[in-house]
Design an enzyme around this catalytic site. Structure first.
Site, PDB file in Angstrom:
ATOM      1  N   SER A 161       8.070 -26.290  21.435  1.00 20.66           N
ATOM      2  CA  SER A 161       9.181 -25.629  20.526  1.00 20.66           C
ATOM      3  C   SER A 161       8.404 -24.867  19.429  1.00 20.66           C
ATOM      4  O   SER A 161       7.270 -24.747  19.500  1.00 20.66           O
ATOM      5  CB  SER A 161       9.735 -26.873  19.824  1.00 20.66           C
ATOM      6  OG  SER A 161      10.391 -26.572  18.673  1.00 20.66           O
TER       7      SER A 161
ATOM      8  N   TYR B 228       8.607 -34.736  14.930  1.00 20.44           N
ATOM      9  CA  TYR B 228       9.108 -33.834  16.115  1.00 20.44           C
ATOM     10  C   TYR B 228       8.049 -32.591  16.106  1.00 20.44           C
ATOM     11  O   TYR B 228       7.640 -32.490  17.333  1.00 20.44           O
ATOM     12  CB  TYR B 228      10.332 -33.435  16.060  1.00 20.44           C
ATOM     13  CG  TYR B 228      10.738 -32.465  17.156  1.00 20.44           C
ATOM     14  CD1 TYR B 228      11.286 -32.875  18.266  1.00 20.44           C
ATOM     15  CD2 TYR B 228      10.907 -31.097  16.922  1.00 20.44           C
ATOM     16  CE1 TYR B 228      12.048 -31.956  19.209  1.00 20.44           C
ATOM     17  CE2 TYR B 228      11.328 -30.318  17.915  1.00 20.44           C
ATOM     18  CZ  TYR B 228      11.804 -30.756  19.080  1.00 20.44           C
ATOM     19  OH  TYR B 228      12.311 -29.855  20.240  1.00 20.44           O
TER      20      TYR B 228
END
Ligand code: NAD
Length: 583
Positions: free
Chosen positions: A453, A466
């Site tokens: 990401s 995350y």
């Protein structure tokens, strides 16, 4: 001698050819023609894989292996004589039915002659060509560039000219013979292993020095006359499958530009490999030959799917995790459109089944669904064993399954950490460990894509867990890429920014009650919806990254911007990380 082969001798034009046959003679006949400086054993791995389905025939070209050499040598290797040899073999092994021809290197150069001359019409059902152009087409290719020399065309000429250095050497008298019968002959197996990554085994055979010395006449008898005066009517009278290894040190990809003019029924395939594909990529070749021969036998002219990159991914086994939704589903569909065989893995069984069903509809050669939680080590081990046993070794692995988690560091509980690391990091580790090992052990290349990401390089006060999981995926990908490069396995980290998927409605928001969590999920979903970057564009980037073997691929403009900032303006990125998102 090839294992299990039946051998016979075929006499033609003053030479005796050694012909080997495998498989049931009642099945369609596939004739494999070897190149320079090889003998028929170069095909042993491919032949063994084809023998279950076809009548496989291999022969030593005149002067090679256990076939006798013409006397005198000069003038004994013309394309006309080689065509006589092929027809004699075809008549002996398959007198009543046309044969499917497969050629590599000089085996392909001569097969182009076979498939474009009148006298073989009706004797060839299909032709699969790899790493060996038609000398006539090559001659026209050069002439066209000499007649209208734009800078690009001159570049193409010089590029191919540089790759052809050995052709000039082979035209010198005696020198090649001395080298091959002396030091070069001794060193050749080692050179093949080191430079071309050809595994050892029953190839090259002991006849190499004399094969290479005789084979020099293939060049001397044919190259200059044909390039100077290429035939005007060199049109293929059978369907042609062209397999182009993209890392071929001897042939430029550009040589085949416009080949459709000469071979109107053309199927193109590409693979990331060096020149000696019959030794380094036997599984892929056997699969493409089987598909092409079967389609031709069934009277189907269209074999490959026509999606973007169908030349590359047709028939490849692709496994995508988190394939039930969003980026994973779009990626499975993109590979399906390219004609791949798709394994859709998701912990949501129904969603995975739907992806597999739709994949079949849009072009996948086959598609299966597997309901597995990627964080479950044992379930992943069982999956890897099942996939290997039932579908084979995965060619492209996409570790994409992931979950969202937002909240400050102090609001993130150990359970939250465990959950997000279990799926986002351990899921990727299990995938790489299990399927990556199978790829590495097979030794025929492959590619691993891990979905990281932009959060992997863009810090944020609300994404500590995350972001950490994704940064770990990015580093894992980089380390693995370094480790697997030698084995022809590429590793890519895909780093999307904001993509409009379901992830926003399932993400966990730490430190707030259920009602507030729902509200934040809805607000984030609205924000991502307004940004509206489609997962299909990420899927496109995944396929392109595999084709180009990219290491780190930020997708979406904001991800690209953050990536640049992380390199050139990290302080600014750190400032931005302090900003509280408007939730
Ligand atoms: P999504 O929620 O639409 O799809 C994720 C899929 O993964 C779902 O089908 C879900 O059932 C499956 N899944 C979740 N946990 C699993 C598990 N333990 N085992 C098996 N399957 C599981 O989300 P998406 O946006 O498509 O996300 C895909 C990947 O992309 C994730 O790794 C995510 O972190 C990453 N990503 C997404 C974005 C974005 O903006 N959407 C941005 C950057 C990175």
């Amino acid at each position: 001698m090839l294992e299990g082969a039946r051998e016979r001798r075929v006499r033609t034009g003053g030479v005796e050819l050694c012909v080997a046959e495998l498989g049931d003679p009642r099945r369609p006949t596939v004739v494999l023609v070897h190149g320079y400086p090889d003998s028929k054993e170069v095909w042993s791995e491919v032949a063994a894989r084809l023998a279950g389905r076809f009548h496989v025939v291999l022969y030593d070209v005149r002067g090679h292996g256990r076939s006798s050499a013409p006397s005198p040598l000069r003038g004994g290797f013309t394309l006309e004589k080689l065509t006589d040899d092929f027809l004699a073999v075809a008549d002996a092994v398959s007198p009543d039915r046309p044969v499917h021809l497969v050629g590599h290197d000089w085996g392909s150069v001569q097969s182009w002659e076979f498939v474009t001359v009148k006298r073989t019409e009706g004797r060839i059902a299909s032709f699969t060509s790899m790493s060996g152009p038609s000398l006539d087409h090559f001659g026209h290719w050069i002439n066209k560039r000499l007649r209208r020399p734009t800078p690009r065309r001159v570049g193409q000429l010089l590029g191919q000219g540089a790759k052809s250095w050995y052709v000039y050497l082979l035209h010198t008298p005696v020198l090649p013979e001395l080298a091959w019968r002396g030091p070069l002959g001794k060193r050749w197996p080692g050179i093949l292993e080191r430079v071309e990554k050809v595994p050892g085994g029953d190839y090259p055979t002991a006849s190499l020095p004399s094969d290479a010395a005789h084979g020099a006449w293939l060049y001397r008898d044919n190259v200059r006359p044909r390039l100077r005066r290429p035939r005007e009517d060199a049109y293929a009278h059978a369907p042609v499958q062209l397999i182009t290894p993209l890392g071929d040190a001897f042939l430029s990809e550009r040589l085949y530009d416009g080949l459709e003019l000469w071979a109107p029924r053309l199927t193109r395939r590409t693979l990331p490999a060096k020149h000696w594909v019959p030794r380094t990529r036997p599984d892929r070749l056997a699969d493409w030959i089987t598909e092409f021969v079967t389609a031709t036998e069934d009277g189907r002219s269209e074999t490959a799917a026509n999606g973007k990159y169908a030349d590359r991914f047709g028939g490849q086994l692709v496994l995508v995790t988190g394939a039930g939704s969003g980026i994973g589903r779009a990626t499975a569909f993109a590979f399906a459109e390219a004609g791949a065989r798709v394994v859709a893995v998701d912990r949501d069984a129904e969603a995975a089944a739907r992806t597999a069903e739709l994949s079949r509809l849009i072009g996948a050669r086959a598609a299966w669904a597997e309901a597995v939680d990627v964080s479950d080590e044992q379930a992943m081990e069982k999956l890897a064993a099942r996939v290997a046993a039932e579908y084979g070794v995965v060619d492209v692995l996409v570790n994409n399954a992931g979950i969202g988690l937002s909240g400050s560091f102090f609001d993130t509980t150990p359970e939250d950490w465990k959950k997000v690391l279990d799926v986002n990091l351990w899921g990727v580790i299990h995938g790489c460990r299990l399927f990556g090992r199978q790829m590495a052990e097979r030794g025929q290349g492959g590619h691993i894509v891990n979905t990281a990401s932009a959060a992997a390089f863009q810090p944020s006060r609300v994404l500590p867990a995350y972001g950490t999981s994704k940064a770990a995926v990015l580093m894992l990908s980089e380390c693995l890429r370094a480790e697997l490069a030698d084995r022809g396995i590429g590793v890519t980290a895909i780093c999307p920014g904001l993509v409009n998927t379901n992830i926003t409605s399932t993400a966990h928001f730490a430190g707030v009650d259920a009602e507030e969590e729902k509200r934040r999920q809805q607000r984030t979903a609205r924000l991502y919806g307004a940004r509206n970057y489609p997962p299909e564009k990420v899927a496109d980037a995944v396929l392109e990254a595999v084709v180009r073997n990219r290491a780190v691929v930020p997708v979406t403009p904001e991800a690209r911007g953050a990536h640049l900032m992380s390199r050139f303006a990290p302080r600014m990125l750190r400032r931005l990380a302090r900003v509280k998102p408007p939730l």
